[in-house]
Design an enzyme around this catalytic site. Structure first.
Site, PDB file in Angstrom:
ATOM      1  N   ARG A  12      33.995  38.738  34.203  1.00 12.83           N
ATOM      2  CA  ARG A  12      34.429  40.016  33.631  1.00 12.83           C
ATOM      3  C   ARG A  12      35.579  40.584  34.453  1.00 12.83           C
ATOM      4  O   ARG A  12      35.952  40.043  35.485  1.00 12.83           O
ATOM      5  CB  ARG A  12      33.268  41.015  33.597  1.00 12.83           C
ATOM      6  CG  ARG A  12      32.681  41.326  34.969  1.00 12.83           C
ATOM      7  CD  ARG A  12      31.373  42.098  34.876  1.00 12.83           C
ATOM      8  NE  ARG A  12      30.755  42.291  36.180  1.00 12.83           N
ATOM      9  CZ  ARG A  12      30.953  43.358  36.957  1.00 12.83           C
ATOM     10  NH1 ARG A  12      31.774  44.314  36.557  1.00 12.83           N
ATOM     11  NH2 ARG A  12      30.353  43.460  38.124  1.00 12.83           N
ATOM     12  N   VAL A  62      28.992  32.856  45.864  1.00 16.22           N
ATOM     13  CA  VAL A  62      30.066  32.253  46.652  1.00 16.22           C
ATOM     14  C   VAL A  62      30.053  32.662  48.116  1.00 16.22           C
ATOM     15  O   VAL A  62      30.929  32.254  48.880  1.00 16.22           O
ATOM     16  CB  VAL A  62      31.453  32.540  46.023  1.00 16.22           C
ATOM     17  CG1 VAL A  62      31.648  31.716  44.765  1.00 16.22           C
ATOM     18  CG2 VAL A  62      31.638  34.023  45.735  1.00 16.22           C
ATOM     19  N   ASN A  88      38.726  35.794  43.882  1.00 14.74           N
ATOM     20  CA  ASN A  88      38.676  37.113  43.251  1.00 14.74           C
ATOM     21  C   ASN A  88      37.337  37.826  43.453  1.00 14.74           C
ATOM     22  O   ASN A  88      37.282  39.051  43.395  1.00 14.74           O
ATOM     23  CB  ASN A  88      38.944  36.962  41.749  1.00 14.74           C
ATOM     24  CG  ASN A  88      38.617  38.219  40.971  1.00 14.74           C
ATOM     25  OD1 ASN A  88      39.357  39.198  41.011  1.00 14.74           O
ATOM     26  ND2 ASN A  88      37.487  38.207  40.261  1.00 14.74           N
ATOM     27  N   TYR A 153      34.750  48.458  52.962  1.00 16.36           N
ATOM     28  CA  TYR A 153      35.541  47.830  51.899  1.00 16.36           C
ATOM     29  C   TYR A 153      36.981  47.627  52.364  1.00 16.36           C
ATOM     30  O   TYR A 153      37.553  46.529  52.218  1.00 16.36           O
ATOM     31  CB  TYR A 153      35.501  48.703  50.648  1.00 16.36           C
ATOM     32  CG  TYR A 153      36.349  48.184  49.506  1.00 16.36           C
ATOM     33  CD1 TYR A 153      35.945  47.080  48.756  1.00 16.36           C
ATOM     34  CD2 TYR A 153      37.562  48.792  49.181  1.00 16.36           C
ATOM     35  CE1 TYR A 153      36.726  46.597  47.709  1.00 16.36           C
ATOM     36  CE2 TYR A 153      38.344  48.323  48.133  1.00 16.36           C
ATOM     37  CZ  TYR A 153      37.919  47.223  47.401  1.00 16.36           C
ATOM     38  OH  TYR A 153      38.698  46.752  46.370  1.00 16.36           O
ATOM     39  N   LYS A 157      38.982  43.974  52.950  1.00 16.14           N
ATOM     40  CA  LYS A 157      40.202  43.606  52.235  1.00 16.14           C
ATOM     41  C   LYS A 157      41.371  43.410  53.203  1.00 16.14           C
ATOM     42  O   LYS A 157      42.257  42.569  52.963  1.00 16.14           O
ATOM     43  CB  LYS A 157      40.538  44.656  51.178  1.00 16.14           C
ATOM     44  CG  LYS A 157      39.536  44.718  50.023  1.00 16.14           C
ATOM     45  CD  LYS A 157      39.443  43.383  49.286  1.00 16.14           C
ATOM     46  CE  LYS A 157      38.596  43.465  48.030  1.00 16.14           C
ATOM     47  NZ  LYS A 157      38.554  42.192  47.280  1.00 16.14           N
ATOM     48  N   ILE A 186      42.867  50.265  39.361  1.00 13.15           N
ATOM     49  CA  ILE A 186      42.858  49.452  38.151  1.00 13.15           C
ATOM     50  C   ILE A 186      41.657  49.847  37.292  1.00 13.15           C
ATOM     51  O   ILE A 186      40.570  50.120  37.806  1.00 13.15           O
ATOM     52  CB  ILE A 186      42.779  47.947  38.505  1.00 13.15           C
ATOM     53  CG1 ILE A 186      43.911  47.556  39.458  1.00 13.15           C
ATOM     54  CG2 ILE A 186      42.814  47.097  37.239  1.00 13.15           C
ATOM     55  CD1 ILE A 186      45.306  47.714  38.915  1.00 13.15           C
TER      56      ILE A 186
END
Length: 245
Positions: A12, A62, A88, A153, A157, A186
């Site tokens: 998704r 993963v 991703n 977070y 990143k 986004i």
């Protein structure tokens, strides 16, 4: 030569759009998911029917080495060696730093950073062997500038950005390119907890005055894995509407 793309976390959102965009380019696609089997299989059928490429789904957490190794071996068996890797898969969480538990911290880094390490480690040996491959990591603008109430977070990143820059230098002589896309705000499920007022306030901080779409990220990724970007590596491409905080 046929390209085979593994897109992690692609049932998704941004991952799904990336998978579709790469299929438009004629790539065969391995869709990775952990929980959303129905969405992954629906997407795979749509991609196969629409773009006439191979597209299979692979359930895998993963952040777990044994599962990544199993997924990789199954992809090689079913489709072939991965030539394009899109790291991703990721999660986000808003918390005051003083409320972040050790479990929160470890989980954030496992999913956002360790997963990229494990998936890259699985596909890189063959890329080096055949002297060909492209890797794109999906980070965040908060990894560049930091975000209040998202320290873990932002840190994860930022780690992915450093991973990109260092790996690009290491594997460049093997004709392998490694880049990073750093999205701004986004329109995805990650923002579902924001109110309409919150989203409007964010828009006011964006020079282009609108929220980005998953398509914006997918099209940037497609460019980076294409021959049009053959002299681009080690770069952090910010797709954020000009937002700098």
């Amino acid at each position: 030569m046929r390209e085979i793309a593994l897109v992690t976390g692609s049932s998704r959102g941004i991952g799904a759009k990336i998978a579709e965009e790469l299929a438009k380019m004629g790539c065969d696609i391995a869709i990775n998911y952990n929980k959303n089997r129905d969405k992954a299989e629906t997407l795979a059928k749509y991609i196969k029917d629409t773009y006439n490429v191979q597209c299979l789904t692979y359930k895998c957490n993963v952040s777990i080495k044994s599962e990544v190794e199993k997924m990789h071996s199954e992809i090689v068996r079913d489709i072939g060696e991965v030539t394009i890797l899109i790291n991703n898969a990721g999660i986000a969480q808003q918390k005051l730093f003083t409320d972040i538990t050790e479990e929160d911290w470890d989980n954030m880094f496992d999913i956002n950073v360790k997963s990229a390490y494990l998936c890259t480690k699985s596909v890189l040996p063959n890329m080096i062997k055949v002297h060909r491959g492209t890797i794109v990591n999906i980070a965040s603008m908060w990894g560049e500038v930091g975000a209040s109430c998202e320290v873990h977070y932002s840190a994860s990143k930022a780690a992915l950005i450093g991973f990109t820059k260092a790996l690009a230098k290491e594997v460049g002589l093997s004709n392998i390119r490694v880049n990073c896309v750093s999205p701004g705000v986004i329109d995805t499920d990650m923002n579902q907890d924001f109110s309409e007022e919150d989203m409007q306030a964010l828009c006011e901080d964006i020079p282009l005055n609108n929220i980005g779409s998953a398509d914006d990220i997918a099209q940037t990724v497609a460019f980076l894995v294409s021959e049009k970007a053959k002299y681009i590596t080690g770069q952090i491409i910010s797709v954020n509407g000009g937002m700098i905080i």
